[in-house]
Design a protein around this motif. Structure first.
Motif, PDB file in Angstrom:
ATOM      1  N   ASP A 191       0.872  -1.264   0.059  1.00 53.53           N
ATOM      2  CA  ASP A 191       0.001   0.054  -0.036  1.00 53.53           C
ATOM      3  C   ASP A 191       0.739   1.137  -0.050  1.00 53.53           C
ATOM      4  O   ASP A 191       0.354   2.435  -0.224  1.00 53.53           O
ATOM      5  CB  ASP A 191      -0.804   0.008   1.149  1.00 53.53           C
ATOM      6  N   LYS A 192       2.178   1.152   0.013  1.00 53.32           N
ATOM      7  CA  LYS A 192       2.936   2.244   0.070  1.00 53.32           C
ATOM      8  C   LYS A 192       3.619   2.465  -1.322  1.00 53.32           C
ATOM      9  O   LYS A 192       4.808   3.052  -1.511  1.00 53.32           O
ATOM     10  CB  LYS A 192       4.028   2.033   1.116  1.00 53.32           C
ATOM     11  N   SER A 193       2.977   1.633  -2.217  1.00 56.88           N
ATOM     12  CA  SER A 193       3.686   1.578  -3.765  1.00 56.88           C
ATOM     13  C   SER A 193       5.033   1.064  -3.890  1.00 56.88           C
ATOM     14  O   SER A 193       5.693   1.387  -4.638  1.00 56.88           O
ATOM     15  CB  SER A 193       3.085   3.149  -4.360  1.00 56.88           C
ATOM     16  N   ARG A 194       5.390   0.438  -3.152  1.00 60.37           N
ATOM     17  CA  ARG A 194       6.884  -0.292  -3.305  1.00 60.37           C
ATOM     18  C   ARG A 194       6.462  -1.697  -3.844  1.00 60.37           C
ATOM     19  O   ARG A 194       5.524  -2.334  -3.800  1.00 60.37           O
ATOM     20  CB  ARG A 194       7.319  -0.622  -1.774  1.00 60.37           C
ATOM     21  N   LYS A 195       7.383  -1.646  -4.933  1.00 57.75           N
ATOM     22  CA  LYS A 195       7.146  -2.844  -5.875  1.00 57.75           C
ATOM     23  C   LYS A 195       8.293  -3.891  -5.989  1.00 57.75           C
ATOM     24  O   LYS A 195       9.197  -3.763  -5.512  1.00 57.75           O
ATOM     25  CB  LYS A 195       6.980  -2.350  -7.266  1.00 57.75           C
ATOM     26  N   ALA A 196       7.783  -5.153  -6.127  1.00 63.28           N
ATOM     27  CA  ALA A 196       8.660  -6.243  -6.468  1.00 63.28           C
ATOM     28  C   ALA A 196       8.253  -7.049  -7.707  1.00 63.28           C
ATOM     29  O   ALA A 196       6.929  -7.147  -7.967  1.00 63.28           O
ATOM     30  CB  ALA A 196       8.496  -7.305  -5.302  1.00 63.28           C
ATOM     31  N   ASP A 197       9.230  -7.112  -8.660  1.00 62.01           N
ATOM     32  CA  ASP A 197       8.936  -8.052  -9.897  1.00 62.01           C
ATOM     33  C   ASP A 197       9.646  -9.278  -9.903  1.00 62.01           C
ATOM     34  O   ASP A 197      10.673  -9.445  -9.631  1.00 62.01           O
ATOM     35  CB  ASP A 197       9.276  -7.048 -11.174  1.00 62.01           C
ATOM     36  N   ILE A 198       8.778 -10.156 -10.119  1.00 64.77           N
ATOM     37  CA  ILE A 198       9.459 -11.756 -10.280  1.00 64.77           C
ATOM     38  C   ILE A 198       9.037 -12.075 -11.585  1.00 64.77           C
ATOM     39  O   ILE A 198       8.288 -12.054 -12.018  1.00 64.77           O
ATOM     40  CB  ILE A 198       8.841 -12.698  -9.310  1.00 64.77           C
ATOM     41  N   THR A 199      10.341 -12.304 -12.417  1.00 64.85           N
ATOM     42  CA  THR A 199      10.472 -12.184 -13.949  1.00 64.85           C
ATOM     43  C   THR A 199      10.884 -13.922 -14.224  1.00 64.85           C
ATOM     44  O   THR A 199      11.847 -14.277 -13.528  1.00 64.85           O
ATOM     45  CB  THR A 199      11.343 -11.375 -14.528  1.00 64.85           C
ATOM     46  N   ILE A 200      10.072 -14.545 -15.270  1.00 63.90           N
ATOM     47  CA  ILE A 200      10.517 -15.942 -15.497  1.00 63.90           C
ATOM     48  C   ILE A 200      10.943 -15.530 -17.110  1.00 63.90           C
ATOM     49  O   ILE A 200      10.313 -14.854 -17.996  1.00 63.90           O
ATOM     50  CB  ILE A 200       9.468 -16.763 -15.744  1.00 63.90           C
ATOM     51  N   SER A 201      12.206 -15.900 -17.495  1.00 62.84           N
ATOM     52  CA  SER A 201      12.588 -15.755 -18.988  1.00 62.84           C
ATOM     53  C   SER A 201      12.315 -16.953 -19.606  1.00 62.84           C
ATOM     54  O   SER A 201      12.069 -18.264 -19.170  1.00 62.84           O
ATOM     55  CB  SER A 201      13.997 -15.634 -18.975  1.00 62.84           C
ATOM     56  N   VAL A 202      12.710 -16.971 -20.979  1.00 69.01           N
ATOM     57  CA  VAL A 202      12.143 -17.983 -21.871  1.00 69.01           C
ATOM     58  C   VAL A 202      13.245 -19.259 -21.461  1.00 69.01           C
ATOM     59  O   VAL A 202      12.727 -20.242 -21.641  1.00 69.01           O
ATOM     60  CB  VAL A 202      12.572 -17.553 -23.284  1.00 69.01           C
ATOM     61  N   SER A 203      14.277 -18.868 -21.138  1.00 68.04           N
ATOM     62  CA  SER A 203      15.003 -19.977 -20.842  1.00 68.04           C
ATOM     63  C   SER A 203      14.900 -20.371 -19.406  1.00 68.04           C
ATOM     64  O   SER A 203      15.483 -21.761 -19.113  1.00 68.04           O
ATOM     65  CB  SER A 203      16.749 -19.549 -20.837  1.00 68.04           C
ATOM     66  N   GLY A 204      13.914 -20.005 -18.623  1.00 68.90           N
ATOM     67  CA  GLY A 204      13.543 -20.639 -17.211  1.00 68.90           C
ATOM     68  C   GLY A 204      14.199 -19.863 -16.236  1.00 68.90           C
ATOM     69  O   GLY A 204      14.069 -20.498 -15.077  1.00 68.90           O
TER      70      GLY A 204
END
Length: 170
Positions: A150-163
């Motif tokens: 709710d404080k607009s802090r973000k976390a991105d978890i990314t999966i690439s094509v290679s896994g």
């Protein structure tokens, strides 16, 4: 004759000074503590998501079966062994992990999960035994799961094509 003063305990003035100092320290500490708790909820949610994705990869290799992750709208996700490779959890398919965003303090998805939807309209990605991710429909599975508090802090978890799975704090 000199009077003897009783020195047991604290005077009212001394007690009030200590209470005032503690109150002033609390005024500064409480906002920091609340901010820390909000960020801790986001950290826990992102780390659990990352760990469950890694667990899905590991189980796919170990069992020589697809292991899928389906996102249930904005409520959470389910990790399961996808025996029939249809990108949906059916009866008899083992659930590896389930999570609801509500179990984390003030954490929600930041936008949509950008994996293809399965037949139940749930964004889904599956890891094959060779660790390569596939989306529903059999296309290469790469995408990002964005979480925020709710404080607009973000976390991105990314999966690439290679896994490869990576986590980034914004």
């Amino acid at each position: 004759m000199a009077s003897i003063r009783n020195s047991n305990g604290f005077s009212l003035v001394e007690a009030m000074v200590v209470i005032a100092i503690v109150a002033i320290m609390g005024v500064f500490a409480v906002p920091s503590m609340i901010s820390w708790l909000n960020n801790k909820g986001l950290q826990n949610a992102a780390r659990d998501m990352y760990s469950n994705l890694r667990k899905a990869q590991s189980i796919a290799v170990k069992n020589n079966r697809n292991c899928a992750i389906s996102f249930n709208g904005t409520t959470g996700y389910t990790v399961y062994v996808d025996l029939d490779k249809d990108y949906e959890r059916d009866a008899g398919e083992e659930i590896i992990a389930q999570a609801s965003w509500s179990q984390y303090r003030n954490v929600v998805l930041d936008g949509a999960v950008n994996f293809a939807d399965n037949a139940s309209s749930q964004p889904t990605v599956a890891f094959r035994p060779n660790l390569i991710p596939l989306e529903a429909g059999g296309t290469a599975g790469n995408g990002t799961i964005s979480l925020k508090n709710d404080k607009s802090r973000k976390a991105d978890i990314t999966i690439s094509v290679s896994g490869n799975i990576s986590m980034k704090w914004l």
